[in-house]
Structures are given as structure tokens and as C-alpha cells.
Design a protein around this motif. Structure first.
Motif, short mmCIF file in Angstrom:
data_model
loop_
_atom_site.label_atom_id
_atom_site.label_comp_id
_atom_site.label_asym_id
_atom_site.label_seq_id
_atom_site.Cartn_x
_atom_site.Cartn_y
_atom_site.Cartn_z
N GLU A 199 -1.14 3.34 -3.70
CA GLU A 199 -0.67 2.15 -4.35
C GLU A 199 -1.90 1.29 -4.93
O GLU A 199 -2.66 0.89 -4.07
CB GLU A 199 0.31 1.43 -3.67
CG GLU A 199 1.23 0.44 -4.27
CD GLU A 199 2.14 0.93 -5.21
OE1 GLU A 199 2.97 1.76 -4.89
OE2 GLU A 199 2.05 0.23 -6.38
N PHE A 200 -1.89 0.92 -6.12
CA PHE A 200 -3.30 0.11 -6.43
C PHE A 200 -3.10 -1.34 -5.56
O PHE A 200 -1.73 -2.03 -5.74
CB PHE A 200 -3.22 -0.15 -7.97
CG PHE A 200 -4.44 -1.02 -8.27
CD1 PHE A 200 -5.71 -0.45 -8.11
CD2 PHE A 200 -4.06 -2.46 -8.72
CE1 PHE A 200 -6.81 -1.63 -8.19
CE2 PHE A 200 -5.43 -3.18 -8.80
CZ PHE A 200 -6.54 -2.93 -9.09
N CYS A 201 -3.97 -1.60 -4.68
CA CYS A 201 -3.83 -2.85 -3.92
C CYS A 201 -5.12 -3.85 -4.04
O CYS A 201 -5.25 -4.34 -3.19
CB CYS A 201 -3.63 -2.39 -2.36
SG CYS A 201 -4.85 -1.15 -2.02
N MET A 235 -9.64 2.72 0.29
CA MET A 235 -8.93 2.73 1.48
C MET A 235 -8.57 4.14 1.79
O MET A 235 -7.38 4.33 1.57
CB MET A 235 -7.71 1.88 1.04
CG MET A 235 -6.85 1.46 2.11
SD MET A 235 -5.54 0.34 1.53
CE MET A 235 -4.39 0.21 3.20
N HIS A 247 -9.10 -0.73 -3.54
CA HIS A 247 -8.03 0.12 -3.32
C HIS A 247 -8.60 1.68 -3.31
O HIS A 247 -8.17 2.60 -2.51
CB HIS A 247 -7.22 0.13 -4.47
CG HIS A 247 -6.28 1.66 -4.94
ND1 HIS A 247 -5.20 1.78 -3.83
CD2 HIS A 247 -6.51 2.44 -5.85
CE1 HIS A 247 -4.82 3.03 -4.50
NE2 HIS A 247 -5.34 3.17 -5.50
N CYS A 279 -4.57 5.73 0.06
CA CYS A 279 -3.73 4.72 -0.42
C CYS A 279 -3.37 4.94 -1.70
O CYS A 279 -4.30 5.22 -2.59
CB CYS A 279 -4.53 3.50 -0.25
SG CYS A 279 -3.35 1.97 -0.79
N HIS A 295 0.76 -1.22 0.06
CA HIS A 295 0.14 0.11 0.03
C HIS A 295 0.87 1.24 -0.16
O HIS A 295 2.14 1.25 0.10
CB HIS A 295 -0.91 -0.12 1.32
CG HIS A 295 -1.90 -1.18 1.28
ND1 HIS A 295 -3.05 -1.29 0.88
CD2 HIS A 295 -1.53 -2.59 1.91
CE1 HIS A 295 -3.32 -2.68 1.06
NE2 HIS A 295 -2.59 -3.22 1.97
CU1 CUA Z 1 -4.00 -0.01 -0.30
CU2 CUA Z 1 -4.30 0.81 -2.42
#
Ligand code: CUA
Length: 360
Positions: A210-212, A219, A216, A208, A173
Motif C-alpha cells: 500500500e503506497f505509504c 518497506m 514505501h 508493503c 500499510h
Molecule cells: Cu508501508 Cu507502503
């Protein structure tokens, strides 16, 4: 989703919404940390140079294309020479500008990488798709986001350096507070550090970056900055909320609150619906077949293992889910005694969750 983010903060939505407070010609968020001014200064310097060079290069190119265009079919190119001075200048001027950009960036980078002595310490854990925040110097104070709205994830005072230690339970993340101009990857199996000093009170977005996975974009959370003299009182309130005035709640009621707080119900339904994990309805006392073919009875010990070592005994049909461990987050009796010495029995969060599952 987007509309929710742009809604102004009012008393009614203060707990679930955060402002996106864009200002100025460059559309930057408010400068709410001590890093913001210099970071923006560098950004504006680079963007201004881009515009100036674009205008200068394009003007010369257009002027030359017009002035030296071919005038007749048999026109020959006149003999070409060069200017040593001009060639020197178009190399030297950009070189000096690049060196300025490098030194400016390097000074900011070093400053942002070196936390001052005696900061307020905060631990941050990222997991799909929420943030868990705790204060090592204030045991029992915990903040959790969910993926329903922009909940308060962090409370900090103005004028005091804050050092964050970040890690992830599952995937990568990235902890991003635009108004502070800080962003750091949050990596499983690794602890990363970042610090900042908030400059003005307010409520700011946490994303967040960062693609998670699936949620996402949800988040998200909010950072609350308060005046130093309000900070202790605000944390005391959070401590009381975390302990949920335990004396007034039955264990199963406390467990129900915890299940939402820790996000259990995102994957475990309480009405028998199949979600990412097995439903909790009628779960207690049930015979479950594991992925290994063994049969177990769901009792307190089984739930304990499922919470702390979720991948030790996976129920058949739920292979590959990879639930994160809640060790260190959901407290058992021993940990509860340390954190809530006034009320250890009722602060036993694991027992409360077991009681809640039992009640379903
Ligand atoms: Cu955690 Cu995007």
C-alpha cells in the motif's frame, strides 16, 4: 533496488536479500503456503477462460465481418431473425462459469478468514517504513526491518498455522507475502487478523503493498520458514540477539544498537546533521525551545516523554513531523524486568538509549 531483489540468496547475502522465486508458465512465485495451490488454480482458471473467450469472440467477429461484408453499393441487409438456442447458450454458459468462479473464491475466502484453533500467534506493527514483529508466547523475541535491505521480519515453522494480528502506528500499510498468496491492509487504530500455514522451508519476500510515502518501496523484509524441529532453536537465537548478550555491553553501546534496531537513526542524526527530527549530537543537557514557546532542558525525563508521547513536547521547528510513539516497543525498567528476568537492569532499553544520547 530491483537488482537487489532478484539476486539469488547466498550465504553472504542471506541476511539482507530474499529471493524472488518465479516459476512456471504463469510466472507465479513458489507455492509456499497451503493457500497457494487453490489461489493459483482459481487465477489460472480465470486467465484460461479469458484467453478462450477472447479467441472465440474475436474469431466469430472476424468471420462474420468477412462473410457478411457489403458486396455491392446497392446491396440491402437481408431480413434478420434470431436463434433462441444460441441466445440461451451465450447467457447460460457464462452464468455457470461465473457461479463456479464465485463459489471457488468464496470457499477460499472463508477458509482464509477463519484461523484454526491453537495457532502460533504473532503480532505485527507497520510504521513508516518498517515492520516490527513480536511473538506473544515468546516474550523478548522481536524482529525489526529497516529500509536498508530485506531483513528477516518473521520466522515460522512449516506445518503449523500462524495467526498474525496486525496494526499500524501511522498510515495504512499492507502486509503482503506473495509466496503465501496472502495480503492484508494494516490500518492505524484497528487490529486486523490473517493466518497461513507454511508448506516448505525457505526464505520468501515480504512487501508493503500500500503506497505509504517516501520509502514505501523499501518497506520490505523476508519471511524465514524453518522445519518444526528447528523452530524453537531459531527463536532462542533471536531471543539472545534481542537481549544482545547484555552482560558484555555497556548501556551506551546497547543504546546505539537499539537506535538502529528501532530505526531512531532514520530521523535523528548522531553527527549534528538536521534530519526529520532533531539531531542527538550534544542534545543531552541542552536547552530546547518548544513549539509552544516554553524552554525545557533535555534530561532523562524529557527523553522518556519524547519516546512514549512524542507529540507532547515538540521542539520548535519540528512541528507536523508526527513521530510514532514507541510505547510498548522500547522497554523501560518495569517492562524489561518482565521480559528479561535474568538481566533486568541491563535490559532497560530506555535507559540504554538515554545513555547513548548522553554519550554523543
Ligand atoms: Cu508501508 Cu507502503
Amino acid at each position: 533496488m530491483i537488482n537487489m531483489l532478484f539476486e539469488p540468496t547466498t550465504a553472504e547475502n542471506a541476511e539482507s536479500a530474499a529471493p524472488v522465486d518465479v516459476t512456471s508458465f504463469f510466472s507465479m512465485p513458489h507455492q509456499a503456503s497451503t493457500f497457494a495451490e487453490s489461489t493459483d488454480g482459481l487465477y489460472k482458471f480465470v486467465v484460461t477462460l479469458d484467453f478462450l473467450f477472447f479467441a472465440a469472440i474475436m474469431s466469430v467477429a472476424i468471420y462474420f465481418a468477412w462473410t457478411y461484408r457489403r458486396q455491392s453499393k446497392d446491396q440491402k441487409t437481408s431480413s434478420l431473425t434470431h436463434s433462441g438456442l444460441i441466445e440461451f447458450l451465450w447467457s447460460a454458459i457464462p452464468a455457470v462459469l461465473l457461479i463456479i468462479i464465485f463459489i471457488w473464491g468464496e470457499i477460499d475466502y472463508v477458509r482464509q478468514s477463519t484461523p484454526p484453533a491453537d495457532p502460533l500467534r504473532v503480532n505485527v506493527i507497520g510504521r513508516t517504513w518498517a515492520w516490527d514483529v513480536s511473538y506473544p508466547d515468546y516474550p523478548g523475541v522481536e524482529l525489526h526491518t529497516d529500509n536498508e535491505g530485506s531483513k528477516t521480519a518473521l520466522v515460522v515453522p512449516t506445518g503449523r498455522p500462524v495467526q498474525l494480528t496486525l496494526t499500524s502506528k501511522d498510515v495504512i500499510h499492507s502486509f503482503f507475502i506473495p509466496a503465501f498468496r496472502i495480503k492484508k491492509d494494516v490500518v492505524p487504530g484497528r487490529y486486523t487478523n490473517m493466518w497461513f500455514e507454511a508448506k516448505r522451508p525457505g526464505r520468501f519476500n515480504l512487501f508493503c503493498a500500500e503506497f505509504c510515502g517516501d520509502s514505501h518501496s523499501r518497506m520490505i523484509g523476508a519471511v524465514e520458514v524453518v522445519k518444526p524441529d528447528e523452530f524453537e532453536a531459531r527463536l532462542q537465537k533471536l531471543y539472545e540477539e534481542a537481549s544482545y548478550n547484555l552482560t558484555e555491553l555497556k548501556p551506551a553501546e546497547y543504546g546505539e544498537k537499539l537506535a538502529t534496531l528501532y530505526g531512531c537513526t532514520a530521523c535523528h542524526s548522531t553527527d549534528g546533521t538536521r534530519k526529520t527530527g532533531p539531531s542527538w549530537k550534544g542534545l543531552f543537557g541542552k536547552q530546547e525551545t518548544l513549539a509552544t514557546g516554553e524552554t525545557v532542558t533535555v534530561d532523562a525525563e524529557y527523553i522518556r516523554t519524547a519516546v512514549y508521547e512524542p507529540n507532547a513536547q515538540i521542539v520548535a521547528g519540528f512541528e507536523g513531523v508526527n513521530m510514532p510513539s514507541y510505547a510498548g516497543q522500547i522497554k523501560d525498567a518495569t517492562q524489561a524486568k518482565e521480559i528479561f528476568p535474568d538481566n533486568p537492569d541491563q535490559a532497560d532499553q530506555l535507559a540504554a538509549i538515554i545513555a547513548y544520547i548522553q554519550s554523543l
